[in-house]
Write a protein that holds these residues in place. Structure first.
Motif, PDB file in Angstrom:
ATOM      1  N   GLN A 272     -12.107  -1.399  -3.401  1.00  0.00           N
ATOM      2  CA  GLN A 272     -12.412  -1.331  -4.838  1.00  0.00           C
ATOM      3  C   GLN A 272     -12.535  -2.722  -5.452  1.00  0.00           C
ATOM      4  O   GLN A 272     -13.313  -2.928  -6.385  1.00  0.00           O
ATOM      5  CB  GLN A 272     -11.326  -0.515  -5.555  1.00  0.00           C
ATOM      6  CG  GLN A 272     -11.382   0.973  -5.233  1.00  0.00           C
ATOM      7  CD  GLN A 272     -10.434   1.797  -6.085  1.00  0.00           C
ATOM      8  OE1 GLN A 272      -9.665   1.258  -6.865  1.00  0.00           O
ATOM      9  NE2 GLN A 272     -10.501   3.116  -5.934  1.00  0.00           N
ATOM     10  N   ASN A 275     -15.956  -3.682  -4.704  1.00  0.00           N
ATOM     11  CA  ASN A 275     -16.861  -2.926  -5.585  1.00  0.00           C
ATOM     12  C   ASN A 275     -16.895  -3.522  -6.982  1.00  0.00           C
ATOM     13  O   ASN A 275     -17.954  -3.581  -7.625  1.00  0.00           O
ATOM     14  CB  ASN A 275     -16.405  -1.465  -5.669  1.00  0.00           C
ATOM     15  CG  ASN A 275     -16.596  -0.728  -4.360  1.00  0.00           C
ATOM     16  OD1 ASN A 275     -17.329  -1.190  -3.485  1.00  0.00           O
ATOM     17  ND2 ASN A 275     -15.933   0.422  -4.213  1.00  0.00           N
ATOM     18  N   GLY A 313     -19.087   2.360  -4.968  1.00  0.00           N
ATOM     19  CA  GLY A 313     -17.911   3.235  -5.148  1.00  0.00           C
ATOM     20  C   GLY A 313     -17.027   2.823  -6.319  1.00  0.00           C
ATOM     21  O   GLY A 313     -17.414   2.024  -7.178  1.00  0.00           O
ATOM     22  N   HIS A 314     -15.796   3.389  -6.307  1.00  0.00           N
ATOM     23  CA  HIS A 314     -14.852   3.162  -7.406  1.00  0.00           C
ATOM     24  C   HIS A 314     -14.388   1.717  -7.466  1.00  0.00           C
ATOM     25  O   HIS A 314     -14.383   1.001  -6.460  1.00  0.00           O
ATOM     26  CB  HIS A 314     -13.638   4.065  -7.261  1.00  0.00           C
ATOM     27  CG  HIS A 314     -13.951   5.521  -7.417  1.00  0.00           C
ATOM     28  ND1 HIS A 314     -14.353   6.071  -8.613  1.00  0.00           N
ATOM     29  CD2 HIS A 314     -13.941   6.535  -6.503  1.00  0.00           C
ATOM     30  CE1 HIS A 314     -14.566   7.364  -8.441  1.00  0.00           C
ATOM     31  NE2 HIS A 314     -14.322   7.679  -7.172  1.00  0.00           N
ATOM     32  N   ARG A 317      -8.711   0.975 -11.382  1.00  0.00           N
ATOM     33  CA  ARG A 317      -8.678   1.701 -12.649  1.00  0.00           C
ATOM     34  C   ARG A 317      -8.514   0.782 -13.858  1.00  0.00           C
ATOM     35  O   ARG A 317      -9.160   0.990 -14.878  1.00  0.00           O
ATOM     36  CB  ARG A 317      -7.527   2.702 -12.617  1.00  0.00           C
ATOM     37  CG  ARG A 317      -7.395   3.538 -13.876  1.00  0.00           C
ATOM     38  CD  ARG A 317      -6.318   4.584 -13.735  1.00  0.00           C
ATOM     39  NE  ARG A 317      -6.600   5.506 -12.642  1.00  0.00           N
ATOM     40  CZ  ARG A 317      -5.797   6.501 -12.275  1.00  0.00           C
ATOM     41  NH1 ARG A 317      -4.643   6.677 -12.906  1.00  0.00           N
ATOM     42  NH2 ARG A 317      -6.116   7.297 -11.272  1.00  0.00           N
ATOM     43  N   ARG A 320     -11.847  -0.847 -14.809  1.00  0.00           N
ATOM     44  CA  ARG A 320     -12.987   0.032 -15.049  1.00  0.00           C
ATOM     45  C   ARG A 320     -13.508  -0.016 -16.486  1.00  0.00           C
ATOM     46  O   ARG A 320     -14.723  -0.159 -16.696  1.00  0.00           O
ATOM     47  CB  ARG A 320     -12.625   1.463 -14.660  1.00  0.00           C
ATOM     48  CG  ARG A 320     -13.805   2.433 -14.675  1.00  0.00           C
ATOM     49  CD  ARG A 320     -13.328   3.832 -14.348  1.00  0.00           C
ATOM     50  NE  ARG A 320     -12.572   3.853 -13.106  1.00  0.00           N
ATOM     51  CZ  ARG A 320     -11.773   4.847 -12.735  1.00  0.00           C
ATOM     52  NH1 ARG A 320     -11.606   5.885 -13.539  1.00  0.00           N
ATOM     53  NH2 ARG A 320     -11.136   4.794 -11.593  1.00  0.00           N
ATOM     54  N   GLU A 324     -17.495  -1.188 -17.140  1.00  0.00           N
ATOM     55  CA  GLU A 324     -18.364  -0.096 -17.578  1.00  0.00           C
ATOM     56  C   GLU A 324     -18.815  -0.300 -19.017  1.00  0.00           C
ATOM     57  O   GLU A 324     -19.934   0.062 -19.402  1.00  0.00           O
ATOM     58  CB  GLU A 324     -17.648   1.247 -17.424  1.00  0.00           C
ATOM     59  CG  GLU A 324     -17.462   1.659 -15.968  1.00  0.00           C
ATOM     60  CD  GLU A 324     -16.820   3.032 -15.817  1.00  0.00           C
ATOM     61  OE1 GLU A 324     -16.365   3.575 -16.859  1.00  0.00           O
ATOM     62  OE2 GLU A 324     -16.787   3.553 -14.690  1.00  0.00           O
TER      63      GLU A 324
END
Length: 409
Positions: A272, A275, A313-314, A317, A320, A324
């Motif tokens: 992650q 990512n 992928g992710h 958290r 994010r 985004e």
């Protein structure tokens, strides 16, 4: 005939002793001279003197019982009264009488001492009984049990009272110990039952924990392990010989699961993090499309960026929302540009806007003519009323004109 202050021997050989009640025959002497007779019976007198002296010492310095002392006194008194000695028998009687008084005094003293000891023993035993009865209600099983055993030892070291009193106190004492023992037995029986129930419950929890140890449903299983731990704590302790073994199995099953989860999460976190780096690069690429000058090109470029975004992928958290948010900001800017373009090029919307503007303009022109006419006629009240209506229509017209400008008109 021979004599001395306390006795004499007559010509027949009869020996006499002098007393306050007169002469008393001691005995007959034929074996030797009168002097030898007196000397013999005087030695017997000295023997009684020594015997009385020894008895006086025993009475004063030993624990000779009054009964034995009186028996010894009576024995000596019989010898004194038999007059078989020569000497001051009255003096011996006086000493014996004083010895009787001493023995009686010692008897009363010992009686008082025994009464005092008995009273002290009674108070001591009553105190032991009171403490035992208080301890019988205690829940401090170990401490109270040890104290009750110590009280028994203390009781055994105390003198006995009269049978009735001693039996009554012992009955209360024994009853208190029995009551405590009964309560303690019930407590530990109940505790054993609870621990057995806890053992059964924990056996079930261990079985489920072991069954879950190889699960890869990380979230659901971790939540269930937390529930199992709460149930474990609520179950209470099992018997000592089972508790540690059950806990080791329960904890071991959890360790297997959480070790596997940690390994997977560590691998996922690394993936992650990579990512996130890729998405930050795409967000930066999308942000370069702003401000939008060529809507069609910008839309196509953003679509391309977004397709590559979705293929990644992710991300962690906590990172994010920020990354985004950067993409959403570019997407909103493109949507707003599309909406503005649509409003500008939509024929139906333009026609509606032009029609509304025309109607409002006609209404404004009409109201202005009516106001001029009212003023010319001197009807200022009507003119003021129409002016307020005109102000409202003019505001609507201004709004409509502003909207029409968005269509490029």
């Amino acid at each position: 005939m021979s004599s001395d202050p306390w006795g004499r021997v007559d010509e027949t050989g009869t020996v006499y002793v002098r007393t306050a009640d007169g002469e008393q025959v001691v005995g007959s002497w034929q074996a030797g001279s009168p002097e030898e007779a007196l000397a013999y019976f005087e030695r017997k007198y000295e023997g009684l003197v020594v015997e009385i002296g020894l008895l006086e010492k025993r009475v004063k310095t030993t624990d000779l019982s009054a009964k034995d002392a009186q028996a010894a006194i009576d024995h000596i008194r019989e010898q004194v009264d038999a007059h078989h000695v020569v000497g001051d028998l009255d003096a011996l009687r006086v000493r014996l009488d004083k010895l009787v008084e001493l023995v009686e005094a010692r008897r009363e003293e010992r009686k008082a001492q025994r009464a005092k000891q008995s009273d002290e023993a009674r108070h001591a035993k009553e105190a032991l009984v009171a403490e035992a009865e208080e301890l019988s209600q205690s829940d401090q099983w170990r401490a109270a049990g040890e104290r009750l055993r110590a009280l028994v030892d203390t009781w055994k070291g105390l003198p006995r009272l009269d049978r009735k009193s001693d039996d009554e106190l012992w009955h209360r004492f024994s009853h208190a110990r029995s009551a405590f023992s009964k309560r303690r037995k019930q407590h530990f029986a109940q505790l054993d039952a609870q621990r057995e129930e806890a053992r059964k419950t924990k056996e079930r929890l261990v079985s489920e924990a072991e069954a879950l140890s190889n699960s890869t449903d990380w979230g659901v299983t971790a939540a269930r392990y937390r529930e199992l731990m709460s149930e474990w704590k609520a179950a209470g302790r099992a018997q000592r010989e089972h508790e540690d073994d059950l806990w080791n199995r329960f904890r071991g099953a959890q360790d297997v699961f959480f070790a596997a989860r940690s390994s997977v999460f560590a691998e996922r976190d690394a993936e992650q993090s990579e990512n996130l780096k890729l998405k930050e690069e795409l967000a930066e690429e999308a942000e370069k499309l702003l401000p939008i000058s060529d809507l069609k090109a910008a839309r196509a470029a953003f679509r391309n960026v977004n397709e590559r975004w979705e293929a990644i992928g992710h991300v962690p958290r906590d990172a994010r929302p920020k990354v985004e948010g950067r993409m959403h900001a570019v997407e909103r800017a493109i949507q707003e540009a599309e909406e503005a373009e649509w409003r500008r090029t939509n024929p139906e919307a333009r026609a509606r806007a032009e029609g509304l503007t025309g109607q409002l303009q006609a209404a404004v022109d009409k109201l202005r003519g009516q106001i001029e006419q009212a003023r010319a006629q001197g009807n200022n009240a009507r003119a003021d009323k129409l002016q307020r209506e005109l102000d409202g229509r003019q505001a609507l017209l201004d709004q409509a004109l502003k909207g029409l400008q968005e269509f490029g008109g």
